[in-house]
Design a protein around this motif. Structure first.
Motif, PDB file in Angstrom:
ATOM      1  N   ALA A 215       0.831  -1.245  -0.125  1.00  0.00           N
ATOM      2  CA  ALA A 215      -0.123  -0.047  -0.004  1.00  0.00           C
ATOM      3  C   ALA A 215       0.706   1.377   0.107  1.00  0.00           C
ATOM      4  CB  ALA A 215      -1.029  -0.068   1.230  1.00  0.00           C
ATOM      5  N   THR A 216       0.466   2.200  -0.782  1.00  0.00           N
ATOM      6  CA  THR A 216       1.051   3.403  -0.831  1.00  0.00           C
ATOM      7  C   THR A 216       0.014   4.788  -0.350  1.00  0.00           C
ATOM      8  OG1 THR A 216       0.574   4.049  -2.997  1.00  0.00           O
ATOM      9  CG2 THR A 216       2.719   3.022  -2.543  1.00  0.00           C
ATOM     10  N   VAL A 217       0.798   5.460   0.321  1.00  0.00           N
ATOM     11  CA  VAL A 217      -0.253   6.825   1.008  1.00  0.00           C
ATOM     12  C   VAL A 217       0.632   7.957   0.754  1.00  0.00           C
ATOM     13  CG1 VAL A 217      -1.150   7.818   2.765  1.00  0.00           C
ATOM     14  CG2 VAL A 217      -1.166   5.237   2.892  1.00  0.00           C
ATOM     15  N   SER A 218       0.030   8.701   0.004  1.00  0.00           N
ATOM     16  CA  SER A 218       0.834   9.955  -0.342  1.00  0.00           C
ATOM     17  C   SER A 218       0.164  11.333  -0.313  1.00  0.00           C
ATOM     18  CB  SER A 218       1.441   9.881  -1.990  1.00  0.00           C
ATOM     19  OG  SER A 218       0.468   9.517  -2.969  1.00  0.00           O
ATOM     20  N   ALA A 219       0.849  12.523  -0.243  1.00  0.00           N
ATOM     21  CA  ALA A 219      -0.092  13.827  -0.415  1.00  0.00           C
ATOM     22  C   ALA A 219       1.159  14.791  -0.485  1.00  0.00           C
ATOM     23  CB  ALA A 219      -0.727  14.025   1.137  1.00  0.00           C
ATOM     24  N   THR A 220       0.701  15.837  -0.940  1.00  0.00           N
ATOM     25  CA  THR A 220       1.521  17.191  -0.920  1.00  0.00           C
ATOM     26  C   THR A 220       1.771  17.825   0.299  1.00  0.00           C
ATOM     27  OG1 THR A 220       0.509  17.500  -3.306  1.00  0.00           O
ATOM     28  CG2 THR A 220       1.560  19.181  -2.141  1.00  0.00           C
ATOM     29  N   VAL A 221       2.877  18.095   0.591  1.00  0.00           N
ATOM     30  CA  VAL A 221       3.445  18.344   1.790  1.00  0.00           C
ATOM     31  C   VAL A 221       2.753  19.806   1.972  1.00  0.00           C
ATOM     32  CG1 VAL A 221       5.182  18.981   3.398  1.00  0.00           C
ATOM     33  CG2 VAL A 221       5.391  17.064   1.947  1.00  0.00           C
ATOM     34  N   GLU A 222       2.143  20.279   3.353  1.00  0.00           N
ATOM     35  CA  GLU A 222       1.622  21.428   3.518  1.00  0.00           C
ATOM     36  C   GLU A 222       2.045  22.092   4.896  1.00  0.00           C
ATOM     37  OE1 GLU A 222      -2.603  21.214   3.310  1.00  0.00           O
ATOM     38  OE2 GLU A 222      -2.802  20.319   1.159  1.00  0.00           O
ATOM     39  N   THR A 223       2.728  21.048   5.690  1.00  0.00           N
ATOM     40  CA  THR A 223       3.257  21.384   7.123  1.00  0.00           C
ATOM     41  C   THR A 223       4.762  21.195   7.346  1.00  0.00           C
ATOM     42  OG1 THR A 223       2.649  19.484   8.322  1.00  0.00           O
ATOM     43  CG2 THR A 223       0.733  20.971   8.052  1.00  0.00           C
ATOM     44  N   ASP A 224       5.365  21.287   8.326  1.00  0.00           N
ATOM     45  CA  ASP A 224       6.659  20.892   8.659  1.00  0.00           C
ATOM     46  C   ASP A 224       6.677  19.332   9.165  1.00  0.00           C
ATOM     47  OD1 ASP A 224       7.511  23.434   8.078  1.00  0.00           O
ATOM     48  OD2 ASP A 224       7.205  24.227  10.262  1.00  0.00           O
ATOM     49  N   ASN A 225       5.536  18.820   9.445  1.00  0.00           N
ATOM     50  CA  ASN A 225       5.426  17.317   9.854  1.00  0.00           C
ATOM     51  C   ASN A 225       4.565  16.631   8.797  1.00  0.00           C
ATOM     52  OD1 ASN A 225       5.407  14.897  11.180  1.00  0.00           O
ATOM     53  ND2 ASN A 225       4.613  15.840  13.174  1.00  0.00           N
ATOM     54  N   PRO A 226       5.548  16.305   7.710  1.00  0.00           N
ATOM     55  CA  PRO A 226       4.859  15.449   6.633  1.00  0.00           C
ATOM     56  C   PRO A 226       4.268  14.145   6.784  1.00  0.00           C
ATOM     57  CG  PRO A 226       6.919  16.401   5.941  1.00  0.00           C
ATOM     58  CD  PRO A 226       6.922  16.543   7.341  1.00  0.00           C
ATOM     59  N   GLU A 227       4.807  13.308   7.905  1.00  0.00           N
ATOM     60  CA  GLU A 227       4.504  12.047   8.118  1.00  0.00           C
ATOM     61  C   GLU A 227       3.005  12.240   8.655  1.00  0.00           C
ATOM     62  OE1 GLU A 227       5.696   7.773   9.778  1.00  0.00           O
ATOM     63  OE2 GLU A 227       7.007   9.451   9.774  1.00  0.00           O
TER      64      GLU A 227
END
Length: 307
Positions: A215-227
């Motif tokens: 499984a892959t989970v992904s998102a565009t980074v919007e904060t200083d805590n990407p995970e």
């Protein structure tokens, strides 16, 4: 609304009529926001329709003409009716089969592949590319098509993407034990500016050992805590055997490459349906050849037929 969209035919004006504020209106003259309102669609359904079905990356589309949205929704359901349980196709043995198939077909037409060769220099003369140097060897060429990692100085960073690759021993919970699935979490549902994408494939696709799932989970980074940003997606997976998290720069070329004949792609974004990647490939083709790719000219033949 879905019935209206399914019956909508761009070539048949009789299918364009819609009632807005008790007045007959041509659907081509309204926005998606007006279309949703005409059928009383609630906000949660709008989120699912716009992001998980039409695959819009943000809500800008709502204020725009509805024709593009109608086409996207029709494409989803036409694909679903054609292929059965899913509107998506995924190659056995993973996405690496796509470049491998291209390599075989390219070789048939005289293409040469130089694997495990470092690219030390893009050779330019008079402002145009003339070759690629690897060590002491130079491969002559009339154009170069590459990703941003080969010429980072000709690219700009436009953001970052966080990805988690997870090894599971079970299907994603609450998916009816599906051996593969794609989940798009609309931005508004998790108070974000962009969606979170979850994609799961399994041993049935020959990408993992028996009884294992990837499984892959992904998102565009919007904060200083990407995970932490992708936690809503990770929480959907249930117990995770092992997790690999990475944060990568999103790069885009600074020019179209027409003058120097160096055509650079964009970085892979957070989407797991690859629509943006396909559009980027078509854009590169347009820039490199001067014309749009004509899908009607594609011959559906196998490699055996070509040989």
């Amino acid at each position: 609304m879905l019935e209206f969209i399914q019956n909508f035919d761009e070539d048949d004006p009789k299918t364009w009529n819609i009632t807005i504020s008790n007045k007959p209106t041509c659907a081509k003259d309204v926005t998606m926001e007006q279309l949703y309102a005409a059928f009383g669609v609630d906000h949660n359904t709008i989120d699912v329709t716009g992001h998980a079905i039409a695959l819009h990356l943000n809500d800008d589309y709502i204020k725009k003409n509805c024709l593009d949205g109608i086409k996207r929704i029709k494409l989803y359901f036409d694909s679903l009716s054609r292929y059965g349980k899913s509107p998506y196709l995924y190659p056995l043995y993973g996405l690496g089969e796509l470049p491998q198939g291209f390599a075989r077909l390219s070789a048939i037409y005289g293409g040469t592949y130089m694997l495990d060769k470092p690219c030390d220099e893009i050779v330019m003369e008079d402002g145009k590319v003339v070759g690629v140097r690897s060590g002491e060897e130079v491969a002559k060429c009339k154009m170069v098509i590459c990703d941003p990692s080969y010429i980072p100085e000709k690219c700009n960073q436009v953001g970052k993407v966080v990805r988690a690759i997870c090894i599971l021993k079970h299907p994603v919970p609450n998916t009816n034990n599906s051996l593969s699935c794609q989940i798009i979490i609309p931005q508004n549902q998790v108070q974000r500016k962009s969606d979170i994408y979850v994609c799961c494939v399994s041993y049935t696709h020959q990408v993992a050992a028996k009884q294992f799932f990837l499984a892959t989970v992904s998102a565009t980074v919007e904060t200083d805590n990407p995970e932490l940003e992708i936690k809503p997606g990770l929480d959907l997976l249930g117990p995770i055997e092992q997790k690999f998290v990475s944060v990568d720069d999103l790069m885009e070329p600074t020019d179209d490459g027409i003058c120097n004949q160096v055509f650079i792609s964009k970085s892979y974004d957070a989407t797991t349906h690859f629509e943006t990647t396909c559009l980027d490939v078509l854009d590169i083709y347009r820039r490199a050849t001067g014309g749009d790719f004509d899908f009607s000219q594609v011959k559906h033949t196998s490699l055996d037929d070509e040989q």
